[in-house]
Design a protein around this motif. Structure first.
Motif, PDB file in Angstrom:
ATOM      1  N   PHE A  25      25.624 -22.837 -37.133  1.00  0.00           N
ATOM      2  CA  PHE A  25      24.764 -23.005 -38.299  1.00  0.00           C
ATOM      3  C   PHE A  25      24.532 -24.477 -38.613  1.00  0.00           C
ATOM      4  CE2 PHE A  25      29.146 -22.820 -39.665  1.00  0.00           C
ATOM      5  CZ  PHE A  25      29.261 -23.785 -40.641  1.00  0.00           C
ATOM      6  N   LYS A  26      23.566 -24.711 -39.503  1.00  0.00           N
ATOM      7  CA  LYS A  26      23.279 -26.026 -40.078  1.00  0.00           C
ATOM      8  C   LYS A  26      23.541 -25.913 -41.574  1.00  0.00           C
ATOM      9  CE  LYS A  26      19.740 -28.041 -37.229  1.00  0.00           C
ATOM     10  NZ  LYS A  26      18.385 -28.569 -37.245  1.00  0.00           N
ATOM     11  N   VAL A  27      23.738 -27.057 -42.224  1.00  0.00           N
ATOM     12  CA  VAL A  27      23.875 -27.077 -43.677  1.00  0.00           C
ATOM     13  C   VAL A  27      22.702 -27.877 -44.216  1.00  0.00           C
ATOM     14  CG1 VAL A  27      25.340 -27.716 -45.617  1.00  0.00           C
ATOM     15  CG2 VAL A  27      26.391 -26.917 -43.492  1.00  0.00           C
ATOM     16  N   GLU A  28      21.908 -27.217 -45.068  1.00  0.00           N
ATOM     17  CA  GLU A  28      20.671 -27.810 -45.569  1.00  0.00           C
ATOM     18  C   GLU A  28      20.757 -28.110 -47.056  1.00  0.00           C
ATOM     19  OE1 GLU A  28      17.833 -24.877 -44.259  1.00  0.00           O
ATOM     20  OE2 GLU A  28      17.817 -25.685 -42.230  1.00  0.00           O
ATOM     21  N   SER A  29      19.644 -28.503 -47.643  1.00  0.00           N
ATOM     22  CA  SER A  29      19.563 -28.860 -49.067  1.00  0.00           C
ATOM     23  C   SER A  29      20.378 -27.911 -49.931  1.00  0.00           C
ATOM     24  CB  SER A  29      18.119 -28.819 -49.538  1.00  0.00           C
ATOM     25  OG  SER A  29      17.352 -29.772 -48.874  1.00  0.00           O
ATOM     26  N   GLY A  30      21.108 -28.470 -50.866  1.00  0.00           N
ATOM     27  CA  GLY A  30      21.936 -27.660 -51.745  1.00  0.00           C
ATOM     28  C   GLY A  30      23.167 -27.120 -51.045  1.00  0.00           C
ATOM     29  N   ARG A  31      23.445 -27.658 -49.852  1.00  0.00           N
ATOM     30  CA  ARG A  31      24.571 -27.228 -49.010  1.00  0.00           C
ATOM     31  C   ARG A  31      24.493 -25.738 -48.688  1.00  0.00           C
ATOM     32  NH1 ARG A  31      27.589 -31.843 -48.485  1.00  0.00           N
ATOM     33  NH2 ARG A  31      27.575 -33.199 -50.279  1.00  0.00           N
ATOM     34  N   VAL A  32      23.270 -25.297 -48.445  1.00  0.00           N
ATOM     35  CA  VAL A  32      23.003 -23.917 -48.062  1.00  0.00           C
ATOM     36  C   VAL A  32      23.148 -23.787 -46.548  1.00  0.00           C
ATOM     37  CG1 VAL A  32      21.218 -22.130 -47.979  1.00  0.00           C
ATOM     38  CG2 VAL A  32      21.466 -23.556 -50.010  1.00  0.00           C
ATOM     39  N   VAL A  33      23.832 -22.744 -46.115  1.00  0.00           N
ATOM     40  CA  VAL A  33      24.032 -22.482 -44.689  1.00  0.00           C
ATOM     41  C   VAL A  33      22.797 -21.816 -44.108  1.00  0.00           C
ATOM     42  CG1 VAL A  33      25.360 -21.079 -43.067  1.00  0.00           C
ATOM     43  CG2 VAL A  33      26.533 -22.331 -44.865  1.00  0.00           C
ATOM     44  N   HIS A  34      22.327 -22.353 -42.993  1.00  0.00           N
ATOM     45  CA  HIS A  34      21.210 -21.760 -42.252  1.00  0.00           C
ATOM     46  C   HIS A  34      21.761 -21.333 -40.884  1.00  0.00           C
ATOM     47  CE1 HIS A  34      17.180 -21.060 -40.737  1.00  0.00           C
ATOM     48  NE2 HIS A  34      17.523 -21.749 -39.675  1.00  0.00           N
ATOM     49  N   VAL A  35      21.961 -20.026 -40.700  1.00  0.00           N
ATOM     50  CA  VAL A  35      22.537 -19.493 -39.464  1.00  0.00           C
ATOM     51  C   VAL A  35      21.532 -19.601 -38.329  1.00  0.00           C
ATOM     52  CG1 VAL A  35      23.441 -17.418 -38.332  1.00  0.00           C
ATOM     53  CG2 VAL A  35      24.096 -17.945 -40.684  1.00  0.00           C
ATOM     54  N   ILE A  44      24.734 -13.388 -40.892  1.00  0.00           N
ATOM     55  CA  ILE A  44      24.448 -13.861 -42.245  1.00  0.00           C
ATOM     56  C   ILE A  44      25.426 -14.947 -42.671  1.00  0.00           C
ATOM     57  CG2 ILE A  44      23.365 -11.714 -43.004  1.00  0.00           C
ATOM     58  CD1 ILE A  44      26.073 -11.006 -44.334  1.00  0.00           C
ATOM     59  N   GLU A  45      25.075 -15.642 -43.720  1.00  0.00           N
ATOM     60  CA  GLU A  45      25.889 -16.728 -44.262  1.00  0.00           C
ATOM     61  C   GLU A  45      27.303 -16.269 -44.581  1.00  0.00           C
ATOM     62  OE1 GLU A  45      26.030 -19.213 -48.410  1.00  0.00           O
ATOM     63  OE2 GLU A  45      24.087 -18.629 -47.635  1.00  0.00           O
ATOM     64  N   GLY A  46      27.494 -15.021 -44.977  1.00  0.00           N
ATOM     65  CA  GLY A  46      28.802 -14.491 -45.341  1.00  0.00           C
ATOM     66  C   GLY A  46      29.805 -14.543 -44.202  1.00  0.00           C
ATOM     67  N   ASP A  47      29.339 -14.749 -42.967  1.00  0.00           N
ATOM     68  CA  ASP A  47      30.229 -14.847 -41.816  1.00  0.00           C
ATOM     69  C   ASP A  47      30.932 -16.199 -41.762  1.00  0.00           C
ATOM     70  OD1 ASP A  47      29.343 -12.348 -41.019  1.00  0.00           O
ATOM     71  OD2 ASP A  47      27.894 -13.161 -39.604  1.00  0.00           O
ATOM     72  N   VAL A  48      30.531 -17.145 -42.594  1.00  0.00           N
ATOM     73  CA  VAL A  48      31.049 -18.508 -42.553  1.00  0.00           C
ATOM     74  C   VAL A  48      32.062 -18.718 -43.678  1.00  0.00           C
ATOM     75  CG1 VAL A  48      30.438 -20.947 -42.699  1.00  0.00           C
ATOM     76  CG2 VAL A  48      28.890 -19.355 -41.569  1.00  0.00           C
TER      77      VAL A  48
END
Length: 73
Positions: A25-35, A44-48
């Motif tokens: 994944f990458k971490v984008e604006s607002g520290r949102v995970v982009h799988v 999904i993000e919940g896997d992280v």
């Protein structure tokens, strides 16, 4: 959109675990995970585990709050 990078090597790609199956994944604006890719079927993000992430390029691991905001757009 800003991106967060590894404070050690500058990579923008992270893994959910050091060994074995993991989510990339990458971490984008607002520290949102982009799988980008997941070994789990949900992908999904919940896997992280947001308390322990691993850099995809070096040995750094830590929390998303420790990542550095990239100066590139």
């Amino acid at each position: 959109m800003s991106q967060y990078i590894c404070p050690s090597c500058g990579s923008g790609y992270f893994r959910s675990s050091k060994i074995g199956p993991s989510t990339i994944f990458k971490v984008e604006s607002g520290r949102v995970v982009h799988v980008l890719e997941s070994s789990n079927t949900s992908g999904i993000e919940g896997d992280v585990d947001m308390e322990n992430i691993w850099c995809g390029a070096c040995s750094w691991h830590g929390r998303p709050e420790e990542l550095v905001q990239s100066d590139k757009d």
